[in-house]
Design a protein around this motif. Structure first.
Motif, PDB file in Angstrom:
ATOM      1  N   PRO A 243       4.854  -3.014 -12.567  1.00 16.56           N
ATOM      2  CA  PRO A 243       5.303  -1.971 -12.122  1.00 16.56           C
ATOM      3  C   PRO A 243       6.501  -2.202 -11.188  1.00 16.56           C
ATOM      4  CG  PRO A 243       3.448  -3.138 -10.898  1.00 16.56           C
ATOM      5  CD  PRO A 243       3.614  -3.793 -12.277  1.00 16.56           C
ATOM      6  N   ALA A 244       7.036  -3.386 -10.729  1.00 16.29           N
ATOM      7  CA  ALA A 244       8.074  -3.364  -9.933  1.00 16.29           C
ATOM      8  C   ALA A 244       9.466  -3.331 -10.827  1.00 16.29           C
ATOM      9  CB  ALA A 244       8.382  -4.846  -9.204  1.00 16.29           C
ATOM     10  N   TYR A 245       9.310  -3.707 -12.232  1.00 17.97           N
ATOM     11  CA  TYR A 245      10.539  -3.449 -13.125  1.00 17.97           C
ATOM     12  C   TYR A 245      10.765  -1.952 -13.375  1.00 17.97           C
ATOM     13  CZ  TYR A 245      11.962  -7.901 -14.791  1.00 17.97           C
ATOM     14  OH  TYR A 245      12.474  -9.265 -14.881  1.00 17.97           O
ATOM     15  N   ALA A 246       9.671  -1.067 -13.260  1.00 16.72           N
ATOM     16  CA  ALA A 246       9.751   0.236 -13.397  1.00 16.72           C
ATOM     17  C   ALA A 246      10.194   1.082 -12.077  1.00 16.72           C
ATOM     18  CB  ALA A 246       8.158   0.737 -13.810  1.00 16.72           C
ATOM     19  N   GLY A 247      10.338   0.334 -11.007  1.00 16.92           N
ATOM     20  CA  GLY A 247      10.529   1.037  -9.750  1.00 16.92           C
ATOM     21  C   GLY A 247       9.511   1.788  -8.985  1.00 16.92           C
ATOM     22  N   SER A 248       8.378   1.203  -9.073  1.00 14.68           N
ATOM     23  CA  SER A 248       6.937   1.894  -8.866  1.00 14.68           C
ATOM     24  C   SER A 248       6.927   1.238  -7.590  1.00 14.68           C
ATOM     25  CB  SER A 248       5.902   1.820  -9.696  1.00 14.68           C
ATOM     26  OG  SER A 248       4.868   2.779  -9.250  1.00 14.68           O
ATOM     27  N   ALA A 249       6.623   1.962  -6.424  1.00 12.74           N
ATOM     28  CA  ALA A 249       6.163   1.085  -5.202  1.00 12.74           C
ATOM     29  C   ALA A 249       4.631   0.669  -5.533  1.00 12.74           C
ATOM     30  CB  ALA A 249       5.886   2.252  -3.978  1.00 12.74           C
ATOM     31  N   VAL A 250       4.470  -0.520  -4.826  1.00 17.67           N
ATOM     32  CA  VAL A 250       3.045  -1.224  -5.211  1.00 17.67           C
ATOM     33  C   VAL A 250       2.182  -1.460  -4.091  1.00 17.67           C
ATOM     34  CG1 VAL A 250       2.082  -3.549  -6.239  1.00 17.67           C
ATOM     35  CG2 VAL A 250       4.222  -2.509  -7.231  1.00 17.67           C
ATOM     36  N   LEU A 251       1.106  -0.783  -4.158  1.00 21.99           N
ATOM     37  CA  LEU A 251       0.033  -1.344  -3.235  1.00 21.99           C
ATOM     38  C   LEU A 251      -0.903  -2.319  -3.916  1.00 21.99           C
ATOM     39  CD1 LEU A 251      -0.603   2.276  -2.142  1.00 21.99           C
ATOM     40  CD2 LEU A 251       1.033   0.730  -0.950  1.00 21.99           C
ATOM     41  N   HIS A 252      -1.558  -2.990  -3.134  1.00 24.03           N
ATOM     42  CA  HIS A 252      -2.845  -3.943  -3.784  1.00 24.03           C
ATOM     43  C   HIS A 252      -3.574  -4.471  -2.621  1.00 24.03           C
ATOM     44  CE1 HIS A 252      -1.072  -7.594  -1.472  1.00 24.03           C
ATOM     45  NE2 HIS A 252       0.056  -7.022  -1.924  1.00 24.03           N
ATOM     46  N   GLY A 253      -4.808  -4.970  -3.374  1.00 25.71           N
ATOM     47  CA  GLY A 253      -5.987  -5.509  -2.452  1.00 25.71           C
ATOM     48  C   GLY A 253      -5.619  -6.778  -1.906  1.00 25.71           C
TER      49      GLY A 253
ATOM     50  N   ILE B 170       3.578   9.825   0.694  1.00 23.03           N
ATOM     51  CA  ILE B 170       3.880  11.073   0.102  1.00 23.03           C
ATOM     52  C   ILE B 170       4.341  11.949   0.983  1.00 23.03           C
ATOM     53  CG2 ILE B 170       2.477  13.435  -0.575  1.00 23.03           C
ATOM     54  CD1 ILE B 170       0.417  11.419  -1.892  1.00 23.03           C
ATOM     55  N   LYS B 171       4.111  11.890   2.524  1.00 16.82           N
ATOM     56  CA  LYS B 171       4.490  12.704   3.373  1.00 16.82           C
ATOM     57  C   LYS B 171       6.071  12.430   3.673  1.00 16.82           C
ATOM     58  CE  LYS B 171       0.125  14.341   5.634  1.00 16.82           C
ATOM     59  NZ  LYS B 171      -0.702  14.204   6.852  1.00 16.82           N
ATOM     60  N   ASP B 172       6.340  11.227   3.510  1.00 13.15           N
ATOM     61  CA  ASP B 172       7.904  10.527   3.723  1.00 13.15           C
ATOM     62  C   ASP B 172       8.400  10.322   2.687  1.00 13.15           C
ATOM     63  OD1 ASP B 172       9.929   9.729   4.885  1.00 13.15           O
ATOM     64  OD2 ASP B 172       8.969   8.361   6.359  1.00 13.15           O
ATOM     65  N   PRO B 173       9.277  11.192   1.704  1.00  7.26           N
ATOM     66  CA  PRO B 173       9.775  10.815   0.379  1.00  7.26           C
ATOM     67  C   PRO B 173      10.951   9.781   0.730  1.00  7.26           C
ATOM     68  CG  PRO B 173       9.520  13.455   0.743  1.00  7.26           C
ATOM     69  CD  PRO B 173       9.155  12.543   1.998  1.00  7.26           C
ATOM     70  N   ALA B 174      11.649   9.837   1.720  1.00  5.21           N
ATOM     71  CA  ALA B 174      12.710   8.993   2.089  1.00  5.21           C
ATOM     72  C   ALA B 174      11.955   7.502   2.061  1.00  5.21           C
ATOM     73  CB  ALA B 174      13.194   9.378   3.302  1.00  5.21           C
ATOM     74  N   ALA B 175      10.917   7.316   2.621  1.00 10.29           N
ATOM     75  CA  ALA B 175      10.155   6.027   2.807  1.00 10.29           C
ATOM     76  C   ALA B 175       9.849   5.457   1.286  1.00 10.29           C
ATOM     77  CB  ALA B 175       9.143   6.056   3.493  1.00 10.29           C
ATOM     78  N   LEU B 176       9.506   6.378   0.582  1.00 11.74           N
ATOM     79  CA  LEU B 176       8.814   6.339  -0.815  1.00 11.74           C
ATOM     80  C   LEU B 176       9.875   5.611  -1.542  1.00 11.74           C
ATOM     81  CD1 LEU B 176       6.768   6.055  -3.074  1.00 11.74           C
ATOM     82  CD2 LEU B 176       7.235   8.244  -3.368  1.00 11.74           C
ATOM     83  N   THR B 177      11.047   6.358  -1.526  1.00 11.55           N
ATOM     84  CA  THR B 177      12.401   6.099  -2.253  1.00 11.55           C
ATOM     85  C   THR B 177      12.828   4.530  -1.809  1.00 11.55           C
ATOM     86  OG1 THR B 177      13.050   8.324  -2.630  1.00 11.55           O
ATOM     87  CG2 THR B 177      14.777   6.567  -2.520  1.00 11.55           C
ATOM     88  N   ALA B 178      12.699   4.328  -0.467  1.00  9.60           N
ATOM     89  CA  ALA B 178      13.346   3.097   0.060  1.00  9.60           C
ATOM     90  C   ALA B 178      12.258   2.036  -0.221  1.00  9.60           C
ATOM     91  CB  ALA B 178      13.136   3.005   1.381  1.00  9.60           C
ATOM     92  N   MET B 179      10.979   2.351  -0.643  1.00 13.50           N
ATOM     93  CA  MET B 179      10.110   1.348  -1.221  1.00 13.50           C
ATOM     94  C   MET B 179      10.367   0.910  -2.574  1.00 13.50           C
ATOM     95  SD  MET B 179       5.867   1.126  -0.359  1.00 13.50           S
ATOM     96  CE  MET B 179       4.780  -0.271  -0.843  1.00 13.50           C
ATOM     97  N   ARG B 180      10.432   1.869  -3.326  1.00 13.49           N
ATOM     98  CA  ARG B 180      10.730   1.800  -4.748  1.00 13.49           C
ATOM     99  C   ARG B 180      11.850   1.034  -5.340  1.00 13.49           C
ATOM    100  NH1 ARG B 180      10.039   7.455  -7.955  1.00 13.49           N
ATOM    101  NH2 ARG B 180       9.965   5.808  -9.631  1.00 13.49           N
ATOM    102  N   GLU B 181      12.948   1.328  -4.226  1.00 10.91           N
ATOM    103  CA  GLU B 181      14.275   0.511  -4.404  1.00 10.91           C
ATOM    104  C   GLU B 181      13.991  -0.898  -4.024  1.00 10.91           C
ATOM    105  OE1 GLU B 181      17.005   2.477  -2.120  1.00 10.91           O
ATOM    106  OE2 GLU B 181      17.422   4.032  -3.444  1.00 10.91           O
ATOM    107  N   LYS B 182      13.142  -1.227  -3.225  1.00  7.40           N
ATOM    108  CA  LYS B 182      12.739  -2.521  -2.611  1.00  7.40           C
ATOM    109  C   LYS B 182      11.906  -3.129  -3.735  1.00  7.40           C
ATOM    110  CE  LYS B 182      13.319  -1.977   2.229  1.00  7.40           C
ATOM    111  NZ  LYS B 182      12.547  -1.568   3.740  1.00  7.40           N
TER     112      LYS B 182
END
Length: 431
Positions: free
Chosen positions: A344-354, A390-402
């Motif tokens: 998922p990181a290669y696809a630029g998806s922000a990752v959550l995990h257990g 979802i409520k903070d698109p800027a935070a999501l974009t930043a997380m995806r870039e990281k």
């Protein structure tokens, strides 16, 4: 100097393996045939090749199954680009690995089913292919395969080695056997420092922590037409992905989604079970939760009323990673040990995990530290994390870039791995 005496457990194993070979072949060939393997390829399991050996330098890579096989394809492609006169052979044992790898083979590379671990099967295999070097991946270590390859004068390496604490305890009860088996490798690269320390305890001090091959495997391929069609259907609708769920995890994903729907009534969950045959059970579970479901394998369309899309097909994981801005990577809420976070990181998806990720004990904390991934404990924590993004698109974009930056930083390791293999396996003269 006389050769080291073969430990008694290995001698007993060898005798038993040769004795039960006919029964083992009947069982594995029946399974492969039932999974759609051509009958002409079944004898490969007894060492009978179904293809010719190419001229020149041939490197043999052996991997256990799908994940391990896919992890080496990018390395093979890189080595092939650097050495255009080299050829490559991949062996694995499962029908699924053969089917998936066949679609992604690099140039001058072919696949065969691995020979059973018997003297006769290995002798036929090595006589036909006689590779210039053998590279084993992770923990698929068969005694006769290793010993006969070594006896044939073929240099061996082990990449992505991983030993659990439990396996290490078992190895330490038979240190001579472990040293005999693992001592054939000229180079051992491990996935994490824990494995390195376990091997050092066994006297294998040349083992060193290397790069996880899955970190340089590249993006998972997908059909772009399917991606564009889904984007057209969803338009600006928010969605998140629960990837590779196992029993006990679907309930967590559905509980989190139910909570999220209160604030985001148009939110879509794409749920991808690790084993698609579980889909009927999961579909019933979704209905019991009072959620509307569309199922991909039966051709259901996603409508405005669809709340869960059950993506129960094989070979489309890359599509879901490319589609979803947020991925909850499962296998980490149950004692499975976690799945590959690099995909998922290669696809630029922000990752959550257990919290249960023993298979990637070093990787997940490093990923979390970059800000591209976050660990969550349960359904409420998962819902809270997704709600924030979802409520903070800027935070999501930043997380995806990281997330994407985490894997692109690994790319130069292909050169290092290639260089180490060439030196250790007497291939340096051809660099």
């Amino acid at each position: 100097m006389a050769p080291a005496r073969v430990p008694l457990p290995i001698r007993l194993y060898s005798a038993a393996a040769n004795l039960i070979a006919p029964l083992a072949y009947r069982r594995v060939s029946a399974k492969l045939k039932a999974q759609g393997t051509s009958p002409s390829r079944l004898p490969e399991r007894m060492g009978h090749a179904s293809a010719n050996r190419p001229d020149g330098t041939l490197l043999w890579f052996h991997a256990a199954s799908v994940g391990e096989s896919l992890s080496i394809l990018r390395l093979i492609a890189h080595m092939g680009a650097v050495h255009p006169d080299w050829s490559f052979l991949i062996t694995s044992g499962t029908a699924t690995s053969a089917q998936v790898v066949a679609k992604r083979l690099p140039p001058r590379c072919q696949h065969q089913f691995a020979p059973l671990d018997t003297s006769s099967a290995m002798r036929r295999f090595l006589t036909h292919w006689h590779p210039d070097a053998a590279i084993f991946v992770e923990s698929e270590l068969w005694p006769l395969m290793l010993s006969q390859t070594h006896a044939a004068g073929i240099p061996l390496a082990l990449l992505n080695a991983r030993i659990s604490d439990r396996s290490a305890r078992n190895w330490k009860r038979a240190p001579k056997t472990a040293a005999h088996l693992m001592g054939v490798f000229r180079l051992i690269h491990t996935q994490d420092t824990r494995t390195t320390l376990h091997l050092h305890d066994l006297g294998l001090t040349h083992a060193q922590t290397g790069q996880n091959l899955k970190s340089v495997s590249g993006p998972v391929p997908y059909d772009n037409a399917s991606l564009q069609k889904l984007r057209g259907t969803l338009k600006a609708r928010p969605l998140w992905l629960a990837s590779s769920t196992h029993p006990g995890e679907d309930e967590i994903m559905l509980a989190a989604h139910t909570a999220l729907l209160r604030d985001h009534p148009d939110l879509l969950l794409v749920l991808v079970p690790r084993h698609p045959e579980r889909a009927p059970t999961i579909q019933s579970m979704i209905a019991s939760a009072g959620l509307s479901v569309a199922r991909r394998s039966t051709g259901d369309d996603i409508t405005d009323e669809t709340q869960v899309y059950l993506a129960d097909t094989l070979g489309e994981t890359g599509l879901w990673y490319a589609l979803s801005p947020i991925t909850c990577l499962c296998g980490s809420f149950s004692p499975v040990g976690g799945h590959n976070p690099y995909e998922p990181a290669y696809a630029g998806s922000a990752v959550l995990h257990g919290p249960l990720y023993a298979n990637f004990a070093q990787t997940y904390p490093e990923f979390d530290a970059t800000g591209g991934a976050v660990e969550v404990a349960d359904a409420p924590a998962l819902a809270a994390a997704i709600n924030t993004l979802i409520k903070d698109p800027a935070a999501l974009t930043a997380m995806r870039e990281k997330s994407r930056s985490f894997v692109t930083a690994q790319e130069d390791m292909l050169d290092h791995i290639t260089h180490d293999l060439c030196l250790a396996l007497d291939l340096a003269k051809t660099e």
